[in-house]
Design an enzyme around this catalytic site. Structure first.
Site, PDB file in Angstrom:
ATOM      1  N   ASP A  42      57.157 -17.430  -8.326  1.00  9.50           N
ATOM      2  CA  ASP A  42      57.993 -17.066  -7.178  1.00  9.50           C
ATOM      3  C   ASP A  42      57.424 -15.843  -6.458  1.00  9.50           C
ATOM      4  O   ASP A  42      57.913 -15.452  -5.396  1.00  9.50           O
ATOM      5  CB  ASP A  42      59.461 -16.855  -7.592  1.00  9.50           C
ATOM      6  CG  ASP A  42      59.631 -15.731  -8.597  1.00  9.50           C
ATOM      7  OD1 ASP A  42      58.614 -15.185  -9.079  1.00  9.50           O
ATOM      8  OD2 ASP A  42      60.795 -15.389  -8.904  1.00  9.50           O
ATOM      9  N   SER A  43      56.335 -15.274  -7.001  1.00  7.36           N
ATOM     10  CA  SER A  43      55.605 -14.222  -6.285  1.00  7.36           C
ATOM     11  C   SER A  43      55.079 -14.766  -4.956  1.00  7.36           C
ATOM     12  O   SER A  43      54.662 -13.995  -4.091  1.00  7.36           O
ATOM     13  CB  SER A  43      54.452 -13.681  -7.141  1.00  7.36           C
ATOM     14  OG  SER A  43      53.664 -14.742  -7.636  1.00  7.36           O
ATOM     15  N   ASP A  81      58.048 -21.961 -11.097  1.00  5.33           N
ATOM     16  CA  ASP A  81      59.010 -20.874 -11.323  1.00  5.33           C
ATOM     17  C   ASP A  81      60.384 -21.233 -10.750  1.00  5.33           C
ATOM     18  O   ASP A  81      60.481 -21.617  -9.573  1.00  5.33           O
ATOM     19  CB  ASP A  81      58.506 -19.619 -10.596  1.00  5.33           C
ATOM     20  CG  ASP A  81      58.454 -18.402 -11.489  1.00  5.33           C
ATOM     21  OD1 ASP A  81      58.991 -18.454 -12.617  1.00  5.33           O
ATOM     22  OD2 ASP A  81      57.869 -17.400 -11.053  1.00  5.33           O
ATOM     23  N   LYS A 110      59.562 -22.128 -15.460  1.00  7.15           N
ATOM     24  CA  LYS A 110      59.658 -20.775 -16.023  1.00  7.15           C
ATOM     25  C   LYS A 110      60.912 -20.114 -15.481  1.00  7.15           C
ATOM     26  O   LYS A 110      61.288 -20.346 -14.320  1.00  7.15           O
ATOM     27  CB  LYS A 110      58.418 -19.946 -15.650  1.00  7.15           C
ATOM     28  CG  LYS A 110      58.483 -18.503 -16.167  1.00  7.15           C
ATOM     29  CD  LYS A 110      57.168 -17.772 -16.021  1.00  7.15           C
ATOM     30  CE  LYS A 110      56.915 -17.197 -14.660  1.00  7.15           C
ATOM     31  NZ  LYS A 110      57.913 -16.211 -14.177  1.00  7.15           N
ATOM     32  N   GLU A 112      63.352 -16.224 -15.849  1.00  2.00           N
ATOM     33  CA  GLU A 112      63.321 -14.822 -16.299  1.00  2.00           C
ATOM     34  C   GLU A 112      64.558 -14.484 -17.124  1.00  2.00           C
ATOM     35  O   GLU A 112      65.675 -14.894 -16.787  1.00  2.00           O
ATOM     36  CB  GLU A 112      63.241 -13.893 -15.079  1.00  2.00           C
ATOM     37  CG  GLU A 112      61.947 -14.076 -14.296  1.00  2.00           C
ATOM     38  CD  GLU A 112      61.806 -13.098 -13.132  1.00  2.00           C
ATOM     39  OE1 GLU A 112      62.650 -12.190 -12.978  1.00  2.00           O
ATOM     40  OE2 GLU A 112      60.830 -13.249 -12.374  1.00  2.00           O
ATOM     41  N   GLU A 179      55.661  -9.215 -19.167  1.00  3.23           N
ATOM     42  CA  GLU A 179      55.117  -8.516 -18.002  1.00  3.23           C
ATOM     43  C   GLU A 179      55.339  -7.011 -18.126  1.00  3.23           C
ATOM     44  O   GLU A 179      56.472  -6.552 -18.371  1.00  3.23           O
ATOM     45  CB  GLU A 179      55.784  -9.054 -16.715  1.00  3.23           C
ATOM     46  CG  GLU A 179      55.252  -8.368 -15.463  1.00  3.23           C
ATOM     47  CD  GLU A 179      55.602  -9.080 -14.161  1.00  3.23           C
ATOM     48  OE1 GLU A 179      56.165 -10.190 -14.197  1.00  3.23           O
ATOM     49  OE2 GLU A 179      55.300  -8.504 -13.102  1.00  3.23           O
TER      50      GLU A 179
HETATM   51  O1  KIV Z   1      55.814 -15.140  -9.988  1.00  2.00           O
HETATM   52  C1  KIV Z   1      54.819 -14.777 -10.625  1.00  2.00           C
HETATM   53  O2  KIV Z   1      53.704 -14.705 -10.112  1.00  2.00           O
HETATM   54  C2  KIV Z   1      55.014 -14.425 -12.022  1.00  2.00           C
HETATM   55  C3  KIV Z   1      53.848 -13.836 -12.753  1.00  2.00           C
HETATM   56  C4  KIV Z   1      53.624 -12.448 -12.298  1.00  2.00           C
HETATM   57  C5  KIV Z   1      54.012 -13.933 -14.217  1.00  2.00           C
HETATM   58  O3  KIV Z   1      56.070 -14.597 -12.522  1.00  2.00           O
END
Ligand code: KIV
Length: 295
Positions: A42-43, A81, A110, A112, A179
């Site tokens: 989600d980055s 994500d 994924k 959090e 992280e």
């Molecule tokens: O969204 C992302 O890029 C991440 C990584 C930094 C692990 O969650």
């Protein structure tokens, strides 16, 4: 690489390499590399859409990018994500988000943290969808954490991190991202778990590493946290190439004769007109761009 290989690699002491990826052309480059697996993180809200945090990522956005990556890297294991709050509004909403990412081409999702959604993790896993956990600095909680800060710097905080990691393992996660956690703490957590850990800013004693594509390739100038190693200055390479193109356009050096198509009807000044060659349909033959782009 499939989901079982994560465990196998930890058991055999082989490191797992992971990189984020968000679009088709980057995915083609990753597909052609030795990197083990891809995270459509989600980055992308920040790297691809320019938002200041990951909070602006939506499930639709994540699914669109996941589909593009899946087309560019069809043989890589892809983790999608789950975006901000998508798994905190009840089981149905969470499963709808999982459904969108998996049908877009992800092989796992994924999410959090674990507090308050261990049951949802269990349900996703029991539905046949592999889940990767994410602890330590969890960017979706940036405001609760008071900023993007290194986590688990005290023994008490490390104990909490360890117990959350075990909760995720018990809920069925196949791997856990750690992280921005001090190296020895990440080592302790990794050694106490059966499943592998994937570190980002978590030192060398984890089962694998993940970095953001733009960061690794130097596409994010000025961003240089302690944990990052930049492998190429791509921003500069691109800037120089764009300026060279601009120079050539403005000086007339581009395009050259060899970069231009020949028109059979064109007569060089002073030359005699060649005999007209009629095509099958009676008109002079013309370049068809679809089949003759390089002639
Ligand atoms: O969204 C992302 O890029 C991440 C990584 C930094 C692990 O969650």
């Amino acid at each position: 690489m499939n989901v079982q290989d994560f465990q196998k690699m930890k058991d055999e002491g082989r490191k797992i390499s992971m990189i984020t990826c968000y679009d088709y052309s980057s995915a083609r480059a990753v597909a052609d590399s030795n990197i083990d697996c891809i995270l459509v993180g989600d980055s992308l809200a920040m790297t691809m859409h320019g938002y200041p945090t990951t909070l602006s990522a939506t499930t639709a956005m994540m699914a669109l990018h996941t589909a593009a990556v899946a087309k560019g890297a069809p043989a890589k294991f892809i983790v999608g994500d789950l975006p901000f709050l998508s798994y905190r509004k009840g089981l149905k909403d969470a499963m709808d988000a999982v459904h969108e990412l998996m049908t877009a081409g992800a092989h796992a999702v994924k999410l959090e943290g674990v507090r308050g959604h261990a049951e949802i993790v269990r349900h996703i896993v029991d539905s046949g969808v592999p889940v990767m956990g994410h602890l330590g600095l969890t960017p979706q909680s940036v405001h609760a954490l008071g900023g993007m800060k290194v986590q688990a710097r005290t023994n008490a905080a490390l104990k909490v991190l360890g117990s959350e990691a075990h909760e995720l393992e018990e809920a069925g996660c196949f791997a856990i991202v750690l992280e921005c956690v001090p190296a020895q703490g990440a080592r302790r957590v990794t050694d106490s778990l059966r499943v592998p850990t994937i570190g980002i800013g978590a030192g060398p004693y984890v089962s694998g590493q993940v970095l953001v594509y733009q960061d690794v390739l130097g596409l994010n100038p000025g961003f240089k946290p302690k944990f990052l190693r930049v492998y190429a200055n791509t921003f500069e390479v691109i800037r120089k190439a764009l300026n060279a193109y601009d120079d050539d356009v403005k000086s007339g050096a581009f395009p050259s004769a060899s970069e231009s198509y020949k028109d059979p009807d064109f007569i060089e000044p002073g030359a005699t007109k060649p005999t007209e060659h009629a095509g099958e349909n009676g008109r002079g033959s013309r370049i068809t761009l679809t089949s003759e782009m390089n002639q």
